[in-house]
Design a protein around this motif. Sequence first.
Motif, PDB file in Angstrom:
ATOM      1  N   VAL A   1      40.304  41.706  51.961  1.00 38.83           N
ATOM      2  CA  VAL A   1      40.249  40.365  51.382  1.00 38.83           C
ATOM      3  C   VAL A   1      40.806  40.412  49.957  1.00 38.83           C
ATOM      4  O   VAL A   1      40.461  41.303  49.177  1.00 38.83           O
ATOM      5  CB  VAL A   1      38.800  39.851  51.376  1.00 38.83           C
ATOM      6  CG1 VAL A   1      38.696  38.509  50.670  1.00 38.83           C
ATOM      7  CG2 VAL A   1      38.270  39.753  52.802  1.00 38.83           C
ATOM      8  N   ALA A   2      41.671  39.474  49.627  1.00 38.35           N
ATOM      9  CA  ALA A   2      42.217  39.380  48.259  1.00 38.35           C
ATOM     10  C   ALA A   2      41.445  38.299  47.513  1.00 38.35           C
ATOM     11  O   ALA A   2      41.841  37.141  47.460  1.00 38.35           O
ATOM     12  CB  ALA A   2      43.708  39.047  48.305  1.00 38.35           C
ATOM     13  N   ALA A   3      40.327  38.684  46.953  1.00 39.09           N
ATOM     14  CA  ALA A   3      39.482  37.744  46.209  1.00 39.09           C
ATOM     15  C   ALA A   3      38.667  38.539  45.204  1.00 39.09           C
ATOM     16  O   ALA A   3      38.248  39.666  45.486  1.00 39.09           O
ATOM     17  CB  ALA A   3      38.558  36.977  47.157  1.00 39.09           C
ATOM     18  N   PRO A   4      38.426  37.979  44.010  1.00 39.03           N
ATOM     19  CA  PRO A   4      37.646  38.715  43.003  1.00 39.03           C
ATOM     20  C   PRO A   4      36.199  38.918  43.439  1.00 39.03           C
ATOM     21  O   PRO A   4      35.631  38.111  44.177  1.00 39.03           O
ATOM     22  CB  PRO A   4      37.738  37.818  41.758  1.00 39.03           C
ATOM     23  CG  PRO A   4      38.043  36.453  42.286  1.00 39.03           C
ATOM     24  CD  PRO A   4      38.860  36.651  43.518  1.00 39.03           C
TER      25      PRO A   4
ATOM     26  N   ALA B   1      40.935  44.263  49.294  1.00 40.12           N
ATOM     27  CA  ALA B   1      42.160  45.023  49.044  1.00 40.12           C
ATOM     28  C   ALA B   1      42.097  45.646  47.660  1.00 40.12           C
ATOM     29  O   ALA B   1      41.817  44.964  46.666  1.00 40.12           O
ATOM     30  CB  ALA B   1      43.372  44.090  49.149  1.00 40.12           C
ATOM     31  N   GLY B   2      42.328  46.948  47.587  1.00 39.07           N
ATOM     32  CA  GLY B   2      42.392  47.637  46.307  1.00 39.07           C
ATOM     33  C   GLY B   2      41.067  47.868  45.628  1.00 39.07           C
ATOM     34  O   GLY B   2      41.030  48.285  44.466  1.00 39.07           O
ATOM     35  N   VAL B   3      39.955  47.621  46.308  1.00 41.24           N
ATOM     36  CA  VAL B   3      38.620  47.800  45.724  1.00 41.24           C
ATOM     37  C   VAL B   3      37.913  48.918  46.489  1.00 41.24           C
ATOM     38  O   VAL B   3      37.871  48.896  47.726  1.00 41.24           O
ATOM     39  CB  VAL B   3      37.796  46.501  45.782  1.00 41.24           C
ATOM     40  CG1 VAL B   3      36.371  46.733  45.285  1.00 41.24           C
ATOM     41  CG2 VAL B   3      38.475  45.406  44.973  1.00 41.24           C
ATOM     42  N   PRO B   4      37.361  49.900  45.780  1.00 39.80           N
ATOM     43  CA  PRO B   4      36.677  50.985  46.489  1.00 39.80           C
ATOM     44  C   PRO B   4      35.383  50.485  47.120  1.00 39.80           C
ATOM     45  O   PRO B   4      34.781  49.528  46.631  1.00 39.80           O
ATOM     46  CB  PRO B   4      36.390  51.999  45.363  1.00 39.80           C
ATOM     47  CG  PRO B   4      36.286  51.173  44.121  1.00 39.80           C
ATOM     48  CD  PRO B   4      37.287  50.056  44.311  1.00 39.80           C
ATOM     49  N   PRO B   5      34.966  51.150  48.211  1.00 44.47           N
ATOM     50  CA  PRO B   5      35.592  52.335  48.817  1.00 44.47           C
ATOM     51  C   PRO B   5      36.430  52.033  50.049  1.00 44.47           C
ATOM     52  O   PRO B   5      36.816  52.952  50.771  1.00 44.47           O
ATOM     53  CB  PRO B   5      34.368  53.157  49.222  1.00 44.47           C
ATOM     54  CG  PRO B   5      33.375  52.116  49.673  1.00 44.47           C
ATOM     55  CD  PRO B   5      33.594  50.933  48.738  1.00 44.47           C
TER      56      PRO B   5
END
Length: 539
Positions: A301-304, A350-354
């Motif tokens: 997911v592309a969300a903060p 997306a791009g957030v661990p893990p």
Amino acid sequence: MSAEPDRLSPRAYHDRTKHQLDQYAAGPGTLDWDAQPDPFRRYADCPEFPLALTTAPGTVSFGDVHRPGAITPAPVDRAGVDRLLEVALGLSAWKQYGPDRWALRCNPSSGNLHPTEGYVVSRGLPDLPDGVYHYRPDQHLLEQRAGFSAAANASAPAVLLGLSSIHWREAWKYGERAYRYCQLDVGHALAALAYGAALLGWRLRPLTEWSDAEVARLLGVDQPTGGAEPEHPDLLLAIEAPGVASPSDPKSWLAWAAAATWRGRPNVLDPRPLYQWPVIEAVSQGATKPATPPLPAREGVAAPCLPAAEDARPAVDLLRQRRSAQAYDPAGTMDFTAFRCLLDRLVPRAGVPPWSALPEPPCVHPVLFVHRVEGMTPGLYALPRHTDARALLLGALDQRFAWEACPEVALAGGLALYRLFTGDVRRVAGLISCHQAIAAQGAVAFALLAEWTPEMEDEPWRYRWRHWEAGALGQALYLTAEACGLRGTGIGCYFDEALHELLGVRDGRLQSLYHFTVGHPRHDTRIQTLPPYAHLRRD
């Protein structure tokens, strides 16, 4: 009595090792705590490379770790690898109670027994000769098991991280069920490495195409042990960062390993084992992974992320602060903001661990026992973690459940929390978790249900992968709880079929792999907390 099988399918093993209300899975009848296996593997007669210890908390906040692109990537060099290992697999503290003293680590483990071993395979890394290294967390150093000749055509460094498991460490205490716990611990370690890499602005990619035999060959865990407990290969992870080469196929790495001179004799962890558990080796054989085509990269997911109360704290502090609560305040209430944050950080982004370090898309879904959360009615809830999972859970769970959406808990990616049942579930949560009070006294308890898909019959190694995902969810819950001023505890002991009966699971499409609880901890002031590496001097 019939002989134990040489190979056991994960399904047969899983059913065999379920705890029942009237009978626990097979385990040791007694424990000699003075004969507990050595918690640290060492390789004698290896060159040692001491690693630098962190002397300052750094400027990267825990919130930055959850914001893709917020951290300028650090150079991929020996100093960076030092820091990654320290905050992911290193010691976080020593505890002392009277004459007893024991270490805690940044990656949690069932019973604090730590079956997971860490490795570094480096090529072209500044200040570190090319080779295979075993990480010793007690001394924060690398033991060089094999040295490689430098690659003539290497235009950029390449670094792989490896994990293996010593099953006996868990089996000593937990018997046949120990294989489950070893796999959960791999998931915790994998997630700890992903968070540590993110702190440096790096990402980790699982090399899913490698076979277990190839991983064992590269890490050297297929070398003769001289009577020491064997290590079973788990997986390799590639460090991805600017200026780092993308790993080539296994052939070149394995050619290196074949030409290398291997060094080191592993220590014996338990010279006088009282029991043997051949079922663990049988399921290890049954869940062996062959070489497979690479899996496509997954998009999250592309969300903060929602902010946590302590996101501004240095990330390294929170990664070291992770602890398991031993008891909870039964009157402690979780505020609604913390509850939303806890669930929000279980959404694969997306791009957030893990999440990008896991080998497959989300297949594990929490069922929540909500006890005391501001603004939430006590009861049973479900959190499907992908858009098709609601239909799966709806068809697999008791048809009498309400499935009321909770719009007050807004989640990214179209995911939602659903209320299944309203009522006091504290007593049943404690009963199902092997009568453990922590499951009833925390503010929220979780049962992590894994999809048991048809492909698992043809690809049985996915049984391990599902446990790794459950362990990674546990690590996310541990760290988010700390960032919200709370504390988590993983629970591996629970009555599998009693939980399934409560939820109405009867066709095997879902299986519980891990339990967890979060709340306000009660601290035992009799136990001292000591620094992790005060026993070392790095002159």
